[in-house]
Design a protein around this motif. Structure first.
Motif, mmCIF file in Angstrom:
data_model
loop_
_atom_site.group_PDB
_atom_site.id
_atom_site.type_symbol
_atom_site.label_atom_id
_atom_site.label_comp_id
_atom_site.label_asym_id
_atom_site.label_seq_id
_atom_site.Cartn_x
_atom_site.Cartn_y
_atom_site.Cartn_z
ATOM 1 N N PHE A 32 -10.603 -18.266 -43.478
ATOM 2 C CA PHE A 32 -10.625 -16.814 -43.666
ATOM 3 C C PHE A 32 -9.831 -16.142 -42.543
ATOM 4 O O PHE A 32 -9.023 -15.235 -42.786
ATOM 5 C CB PHE A 32 -12.072 -16.328 -43.671
ATOM 6 C CG PHE A 32 -12.238 -14.840 -43.711
ATOM 7 C CD1 PHE A 32 -12.218 -14.152 -44.920
ATOM 8 C CD2 PHE A 32 -12.435 -14.112 -42.541
ATOM 9 C CE1 PHE A 32 -12.382 -12.775 -44.962
ATOM 10 C CE2 PHE A 32 -12.590 -12.738 -42.566
ATOM 11 C CZ PHE A 32 -12.566 -12.064 -43.781
ATOM 12 N N LEU A 33 -10.036 -16.599 -41.320
ATOM 13 C CA LEU A 33 -9.331 -16.046 -40.164
ATOM 14 C C LEU A 33 -7.830 -16.295 -40.271
ATOM 15 O O LEU A 33 -7.007 -15.415 -39.970
ATOM 16 C CB LEU A 33 -9.879 -16.655 -38.876
ATOM 17 C CG LEU A 33 -9.178 -16.261 -37.569
ATOM 18 C CD1 LEU A 33 -9.212 -14.752 -37.358
ATOM 19 C CD2 LEU A 33 -9.812 -16.988 -36.384
ATOM 20 N N LYS A 34 -7.463 -17.489 -40.724
ATOM 21 C CA LYS A 34 -6.042 -17.823 -40.850
ATOM 22 C C LYS A 34 -5.345 -16.868 -41.810
ATOM 23 O O LYS A 34 -4.268 -16.336 -41.514
ATOM 24 C CB LYS A 34 -5.883 -19.263 -41.324
ATOM 25 C CG LYS A 34 -4.432 -19.706 -41.475
ATOM 26 C CD LYS A 34 -4.339 -21.151 -41.943
ATOM 27 C CE LYS A 34 -2.883 -21.571 -42.128
ATOM 28 N NZ LYS A 34 -2.770 -22.983 -42.583
ATOM 29 N N LEU B 236 -14.462 -8.271 -41.057
ATOM 30 C CA LEU B 236 -15.385 -9.366 -41.353
ATOM 31 C C LEU B 236 -16.309 -9.007 -42.513
ATOM 32 O O LEU B 236 -16.725 -7.857 -42.654
ATOM 33 C CB LEU B 236 -16.233 -9.699 -40.120
ATOM 34 C CG LEU B 236 -15.541 -10.370 -38.937
ATOM 35 C CD1 LEU B 236 -16.585 -10.894 -37.967
ATOM 36 C CD2 LEU B 236 -14.638 -11.491 -39.391
ATOM 37 N N TYR B 237 -16.604 -10.027 -43.305
ATOM 38 C CA TYR B 237 -17.543 -9.906 -44.425
ATOM 39 C C TYR B 237 -18.676 -10.910 -44.207
ATOM 40 O O TYR B 237 -18.571 -11.813 -43.369
ATOM 41 C CB TYR B 237 -16.842 -10.243 -45.741
ATOM 42 C CG TYR B 237 -15.750 -9.295 -46.162
ATOM 43 C CD1 TYR B 237 -15.998 -8.278 -47.078
ATOM 44 C CD2 TYR B 237 -14.455 -9.432 -45.667
ATOM 45 C CE1 TYR B 237 -14.986 -7.418 -47.494
ATOM 46 C CE2 TYR B 237 -13.441 -8.579 -46.068
ATOM 47 C CZ TYR B 237 -13.704 -7.578 -46.982
ATOM 48 O OH TYR B 237 -12.708 -6.729 -47.388
ATOM 49 N N HIS C 90 -15.995 -16.895 -47.855
ATOM 50 C CA HIS C 90 -15.617 -18.110 -48.568
ATOM 51 C C HIS C 90 -15.020 -17.797 -49.939
ATOM 52 O O HIS C 90 -14.102 -18.484 -50.393
ATOM 53 C CB HIS C 90 -16.828 -19.037 -48.710
ATOM 54 C CG HIS C 90 -17.277 -19.633 -47.413
ATOM 55 N ND1 HIS C 90 -16.394 -20.148 -46.490
ATOM 56 C CD2 HIS C 90 -18.515 -19.793 -46.876
ATOM 57 C CE1 HIS C 90 -17.059 -20.607 -45.446
ATOM 58 N NE2 HIS C 90 -18.355 -20.400 -45.653
ATOM 59 N N GLU C 91 -15.507 -16.756 -50.589
ATOM 60 C CA GLU C 91 -14.925 -16.348 -51.871
ATOM 61 C C GLU C 91 -13.484 -15.882 -51.672
ATOM 62 O O GLU C 91 -12.591 -16.218 -52.459
ATOM 63 C CB GLU C 91 -15.762 -15.224 -52.484
ATOM 64 C CG GLU C 91 -17.128 -15.660 -53.002
ATOM 65 C CD GLU C 91 -17.943 -14.478 -53.493
ATOM 66 O OE1 GLU C 91 -17.361 -13.383 -53.630
ATOM 67 O OE2 GLU C 91 -19.157 -14.642 -53.735
ATOM 68 N N ILE C 92 -13.265 -15.104 -50.616
ATOM 69 C CA ILE C 92 -11.923 -14.592 -50.333
ATOM 70 C C ILE C 92 -10.967 -15.732 -49.997
ATOM 71 O O ILE C 92 -9.848 -15.800 -50.515
ATOM 72 C CB ILE C 92 -11.972 -13.564 -49.180
ATOM 73 C CG1 ILE C 92 -12.669 -12.287 -49.653
ATOM 74 C CG2 ILE C 92 -10.573 -13.249 -48.662
ATOM 75 C CD1 ILE C 92 -12.951 -11.292 -48.543
ATOM 76 N N GLU C 93 -11.418 -16.636 -49.142
ATOM 77 C CA GLU C 93 -10.519 -17.726 -48.753
ATOM 78 C C GLU C 93 -10.225 -18.643 -49.933
ATOM 79 O O GLU C 93 -9.098 -19.158 -50.060
ATOM 80 C CB GLU C 93 -11.088 -18.518 -47.571
ATOM 81 C CG GLU C 93 -12.309 -19.351 -47.870
ATOM 82 C CD GLU C 93 -12.912 -19.977 -46.623
ATOM 83 O OE1 GLU C 93 -13.306 -21.155 -46.721
ATOM 84 O OE2 GLU C 93 -13.002 -19.313 -45.581
ATOM 85 N N ARG C 94 -11.206 -18.864 -50.817
ATOM 86 C CA ARG C 94 -10.958 -19.698 -51.998
ATOM 87 C C ARG C 94 -9.896 -19.061 -52.893
ATOM 88 O O ARG C 94 -8.996 -19.739 -53.397
ATOM 89 C CB ARG C 94 -12.259 -19.909 -52.783
ATOM 90 C CG ARG C 94 -13.121 -21.047 -52.257
ATOM 91 C CD ARG C 94 -14.196 -21.434 -53.274
ATOM 92 N NE ARG C 94 -15.155 -20.360 -53.496
ATOM 93 C CZ ARG C 94 -16.273 -20.226 -52.803
ATOM 94 N NH1 ARG C 94 -16.578 -21.077 -51.829
ATOM 95 N NH2 ARG C 94 -17.109 -19.231 -53.065
#
Length: 389
Positions: free
Chosen positions: A110-112, A146-147, A153-157
């Motif tokens: 997510f950070l990346k 931040l969430y 995890h939903e965003i990064e997926r």
């Protein structure tokens, strides 16, 4: 450092230094690094970065600053903002900073994605007259969104899936490049083994030169685009490029009155181009280019096809650029070396047959590039939605 962020079910804003430990790189002693694998990998800056992880070229036995496997590495000297992930403990030089989340309040993936979305913002933070760089304070003050953990995890997926699709299409495009190279070898022979057709000096079938000097005080923020080697390299890969430097129309007219201007089908290449980055000019719009760092080849159209010549030179440079070029610090192509370069010269009708094959492949490459651009626009739009103000 502040307390762990408190979520209200939506999003909160924090500073990068509030949720991560930042380690700014420091160059070790020159007698502590080597190219034979002793010690740990040493990454000096953006030049060591790969698509996702850095590629070791140098190792260090006495590191001053290190990053651990799983840390994010970010380029903090021009160019600023490229992001990779360390796969093992490594030494970092002053062109790199390591970012390590302090706890599970922020996912590394997510950070990346968020750091990648803020590259332009990071670039504006750079200071320095010769090389722009971002310091620890500025980097630490970068605002993050931040969430809650499940939302991250939903965003990064979602973003990972788009990147995966882009990578798959890019891989297909690379296979098209290999197809063209294979066809070239089939028709004209493996240049490593010698030519299966006649050959000649490049200078005997082309006019080769460069541009006139453009001084720093002549560069503007708008006007006629002024390309350096980096822009030419991007154009050679079919990438869209937004020039950051320009010259006035009056200065452009003065220069082209002396040197002329590249025509559609002429070849331009960075003087440092070991990967065969050659742009076949495809626009009639005015532009100028940096003297010395960009070389200009105007082929004799009656005896050599520029599409054929571009691929021949590209293959030659990829095979043995360091042997062809000169220089004590780094290999650089010179005009006199280009003029003496031995190149294949089959019959023009055979060259045009190869050019027609390339044109067909380029249609497929164009479709692939359009798909990549659409996916990248989707990625950028979602990143702005997730991480923007």
């Amino acid at each position: 450092m502040t307390d762990k962020p408190q979520f209200d079910g939506k999003k909160v804003k924090v500073k990068l230094a509030d949720v991560c430990t930042l380690t700014m790189g420091q160059s070790p002693s020159s007698n502590s690094y080597n190219e034979i694998g002793n010690g740990i990998p040493f990454f000096q800056g953006n030049a060591d970065f790969g698509e996702e992880a850095p590629v070791p070229r140098v190792w260090c036995t006495d590191p001053k600053k290190t990053a651990e496997g799983g840390d994010l590495l970010i380029s903090v000297r021009a160019p600023i903002g490229a992001v990779n992930m360390a796969v093992e403990r490594c030494c970092i030089g002053r062109g790199v900073a390591a970012i390590h989340p302090n706890d599970d309040s922020i996912s590394v993936d997510f950070l990346k994605h968020q750091l990648l979305s803020k590259r332009r913002e990071l670039e504006t933070m750079g200071t320095g007259s010769t090389f722009k760089a971002v310091g620890k304070k500025s980097l630490g003050n970068l605002t993050l969104v931040l969430y809650p953990e499940d939302t991250q995890h939903e965003i990064e997926r979602c973003l990972n899936q788009i990147k995966k699709q882009i990578k798959a299409i890019s891989s297909q495009s690379s296979k098209l490049d290999s197809l063209v190279k294979s066809r070239f070898i089939e028709m004209f022979g493996d240049l490593k083994q010698g030519y299966s057709c006649s050959s000649c000096r490049l200078g005997s079938i082309s006019r080769i030169g460069s541009s006139r000097r453009v001084f720093r005080n002549e560069l503007l923020s708008e006007g006629i685009p002024f390309y350096r080697g980096t822009e030419i390299a991007a154009l050679s890969m079919g990438s869209e490029t937004s020039p950051s430097l320009f010259i006035s129309k009056e200065r452009y007219d003065e220069l082209v009155a002396i040197t002329g201007k590249p025509e559609v089908g002429d070849l331009l290449l960075p003087s440092i181009c070991p990967d065969g980055q050659i742009w076949r000019v495809d626009t009639g719009k005015p532009f100028y280019f940096k003297d010395g760092r960009v070389l200009w080849i105007h082929p004799n159209r009656e005896i050599v096809d520029s599409i054929f010549l571009r691929h021949a030179l590209s293959i030659l440079f990829q095979m043995s650029f360091s042997d062809i070029a000169s220089g004590t610090t780094f290999a650089e192509m010179k005009i006199f070396l280009l003029k003496e370069l031995e190149v294949p010269l089959p019959d023009i009708t055979v060259q045009k047959k190869f050019a027609a094959f390339v044109a067909q492949v380029d249609k497929s490459r164009f479709v692939a590039q359009q798909q990549i651009e659409k996916l990248q626009m989707l990625y950028d739009s979602l990143a702005q939605e997730y991480f923007g103000d």
